[in-house]
Write an enzyme that holds these catalytic residues in place. Structure first.
Site, PDB file in Angstrom:
ATOM      1  N   SER A  14      -1.839 -75.528  -1.459  1.00  0.00           N
ATOM      2  CA  SER A  14      -0.747 -75.297  -2.780  1.00  0.00           C
ATOM      3  C   SER A  14      -0.209 -73.971  -2.464  1.00  0.00           C
ATOM      4  CB  SER A  14      -1.216 -75.353  -3.961  1.00  0.00           C
ATOM      5  OG  SER A  14      -0.122 -74.706  -4.733  1.00  0.00           O
ATOM      6  N   HIS A  39       1.426 -78.845  -0.413  1.00  0.00           N
ATOM      7  CA  HIS A  39       1.678 -79.124  -1.815  1.00  0.00           C
ATOM      8  C   HIS A  39       2.750 -78.064  -2.257  1.00  0.00           C
ATOM      9  CE1 HIS A  39       0.528 -80.628  -5.641  1.00  0.00           C
ATOM     10  NE2 HIS A  39       0.587 -79.464  -6.211  1.00  0.00           N
ATOM     11  N   ASP A  41       4.622 -76.641  -5.400  1.00  0.00           N
ATOM     12  CA  ASP A  41       4.806 -76.381  -6.612  1.00  0.00           C
ATOM     13  C   ASP A  41       6.182 -76.199  -7.011  1.00  0.00           C
ATOM     14  OD1 ASP A  41       2.303 -77.183  -7.855  1.00  0.00           O
ATOM     15  OD2 ASP A  41       1.391 -75.588  -6.625  1.00  0.00           O
ATOM     16  N   MET A  43       8.707 -75.576 -10.448  1.00  0.00           N
ATOM     17  CA  MET A  43       8.308 -75.029 -11.863  1.00  0.00           C
ATOM     18  C   MET A  43       9.572 -74.841 -12.493  1.00  0.00           C
ATOM     19  SD  MET A  43       4.813 -73.356 -11.971  1.00  0.00           S
ATOM     20  CE  MET A  43       3.409 -73.763 -10.902  1.00  0.00           C
ATOM     21  N   HIS A  72       5.250 -81.318  -6.296  1.00  0.00           N
ATOM     22  CA  HIS A  72       4.592 -81.608  -7.362  1.00  0.00           C
ATOM     23  C   HIS A  72       5.741 -80.952  -8.416  1.00  0.00           C
ATOM     24  CE1 HIS A  72       1.312 -80.314 -10.531  1.00  0.00           C
ATOM     25  NE2 HIS A  72       2.050 -81.066 -11.031  1.00  0.00           N
ATOM     26  N   MET A  74       6.930 -79.873 -11.628  1.00  0.00           N
ATOM     27  CA  MET A  74       6.527 -79.719 -13.193  1.00  0.00           C
ATOM     28  C   MET A  74       7.933 -79.206 -13.741  1.00  0.00           C
ATOM     29  SD  MET A  74       3.035 -77.483 -12.235  1.00  0.00           S
ATOM     30  CE  MET A  74       3.499 -77.363 -10.339  1.00  0.00           C
ATOM     31  N   MET A 143      -4.389 -83.397 -13.194  1.00  0.00           N
ATOM     32  CA  MET A 143      -4.224 -81.808 -13.360  1.00  0.00           C
ATOM     33  C   MET A 143      -5.706 -81.305 -13.990  1.00  0.00           C
ATOM     34  SD  MET A 143      -1.705 -80.573 -12.198  1.00  0.00           S
ATOM     35  CE  MET A 143      -1.963 -78.963 -12.608  1.00  0.00           C
ATOM     36  N   ASP A 178      -5.925 -81.240  -8.862  1.00  0.00           N
ATOM     37  CA  ASP A 178      -5.139 -80.091  -8.662  1.00  0.00           C
ATOM     38  C   ASP A 178      -5.280 -78.910  -9.735  1.00  0.00           C
ATOM     39  OD1 ASP A 178      -3.084 -78.167  -8.296  1.00  0.00           O
ATOM     40  OD2 ASP A 178      -1.449 -79.283  -8.656  1.00  0.00           O
TER      41      ASP A 178
HETATM   42  C1  DX5 Z   1      -0.642 -75.370 -11.068  1.00  0.00           C
HETATM   43  C2  DX5 Z   1      -0.411 -76.119  -9.842  1.00  0.00           C
HETATM   44  C3  DX5 Z   1      -1.271 -75.580  -8.779  1.00  0.00           C
HETATM   45  C4  DX5 Z   1      -1.795 -74.491  -8.283  1.00  0.00           C
HETATM   46  C5  DX5 Z   1      -3.247 -74.696  -8.245  1.00  0.00           C
HETATM   47  O1  DX5 Z   1       0.098 -75.765 -11.974  1.00  0.00           O
HETATM   48  O2  DX5 Z   1       0.207 -77.170  -9.950  1.00  0.00           O
HETATM   49  O3  DX5 Z   1      -0.874 -76.548  -7.431  1.00  0.00           O
HETATM   50  O4  DX5 Z   1      -1.315 -74.053  -7.044  1.00  0.00           O
HETATM   51  O5  DX5 Z   1      -3.725 -73.647  -7.925  1.00  0.00           O
HETATM   52  P1  DX5 Z   1      -5.350 -73.230  -7.839  1.00  0.00           P
HETATM   53  O6  DX5 Z   1      -5.861 -73.848  -6.778  1.00  0.00           O
HETATM   54  O7  DX5 Z   1      -5.307 -71.699  -7.542  1.00  0.00           O
HETATM   55  O8  DX5 Z   1      -6.218 -73.594  -8.895  1.00  0.00           O
HETATM   56 ZN    ZN Z   2       0.390 -78.572  -8.203  1.00  0.00          ZN
END
Ligand code: DX5
Ligand code: ZN
Length: 222
Positions: A14, A39, A41, A43, A72, A74, A143, A178
């Site tokens: 990620s 991956h 992320d 947001m 992903h 969010m 999650m 994740d």
């Molecule tokens: C958190 C993200 C993850 C994040 C995980 O909201 O969706 O993808 O990068 O991070 P780690 O592996 O550090 O928990």
């Molecule tokens: Zn993620």
């Protein structure tokens, strides 16, 4: 690029814990370790209390990497933005069931636009919420932290949901996990039935990303 068929264990680094000023270099570094999926992320500062990247960044990264782009989302309005991310080069789109107004319709739209589709559930969301829609997806994302930030503590209770999800989807659909994935927690989620391991801090938080990926693979039994 196409999400690998179910049946293999894949580590998906990620970018959230990567150096955002050097994203293309960070991605090519993990590509050297033979990962197939990266991956991304996304947001929006609304669904989660953090803001990261949009389609403009994905489009630029697309020119620098042939990895499977696993976006992903969010974000509160996945239906509005999913097409933009696919146009920008995302190969796989995951959206959250908590904000999905018409999940089946969105999955169809994602497929029509040439990408694969994933549904995600937060730690406090029950498996019941995704039970009907899970089999229409290519991958279910579980999650194991509250979404929004990297480096949080793994939630074992949330990981327990993987067992029932595997019963629901069978062996042809990937289950991605994740949040808090590390050498220590990998064995737990793999034993529950997960096959796609997202790891941010456990890879990009380490100096030697290649050894970090190898260590997770070893813990997963591959
Ligand atoms: C958190 C993200 C993850 C994040 C995980 O909201 O969706 O993808 O990068 O991070 P780690 O592996 O550090 O928990
Ligand atoms: Zn993620």
């Amino acid at each position: 690029m196409r999400l690998p068929k179910a049946g293999t264990i894949e580590v998906a680094p990620s970018i959230l814990s990567a150096d955002f000023a050097r994203l293309a270099d960070e991605i090519s570094e993990v590509e050297k370790a033979g990962v197939k999926i990266i991956h991304l992320d996304v947001m929006d500062g609304h669904f989660v209390p953090n803001i990261t990247i949009g389609p403009v960044v994905v489009a630029k990264l697309r020119k620098c990497s042939d990895l499977v782009f696993d976006a992903h989302l969010m974000i509160s309005e996945p239906g509005k933005y999913a097409p933009e991310f696919i146009k920008a080069g995302a190969d796989h789109i995951t959206f959250h069931i908590e904000v999905a107004k018409e999940p089946f319709k969105l999955i169809d739209e994602i497929h029509e636009l040439g990408a694969t589709a994933g549904i995600c559930l937060n730690p406090e969301t029950s498996v019941d919420a995704i039970e009907k829609v899970a089999c229409a997806c290519d991958m279910v994302l579980v999650m194991t932290v509250h979404p929004g930030f990297g480096g949080q503590q793994f939630m074992a209770d949330a990981a327990g949901k993987i067992i029932r999800i595997r019963e629901i989807v069978g062996s042809d659909i990937r289950i991605e996990v994740d949040g808090g994935i590390s050498v220590e927690t990998t064995a737990i989620v793999v034993s529950h039935g997960a096959d796609t391991l997202v790891a941010g801090n456990a890879i990009f938080g380490q100096k030697d990303r290649l050894s970090a990926i190898e260590a997770i693979r070893k813990a997963a039994g591959c």
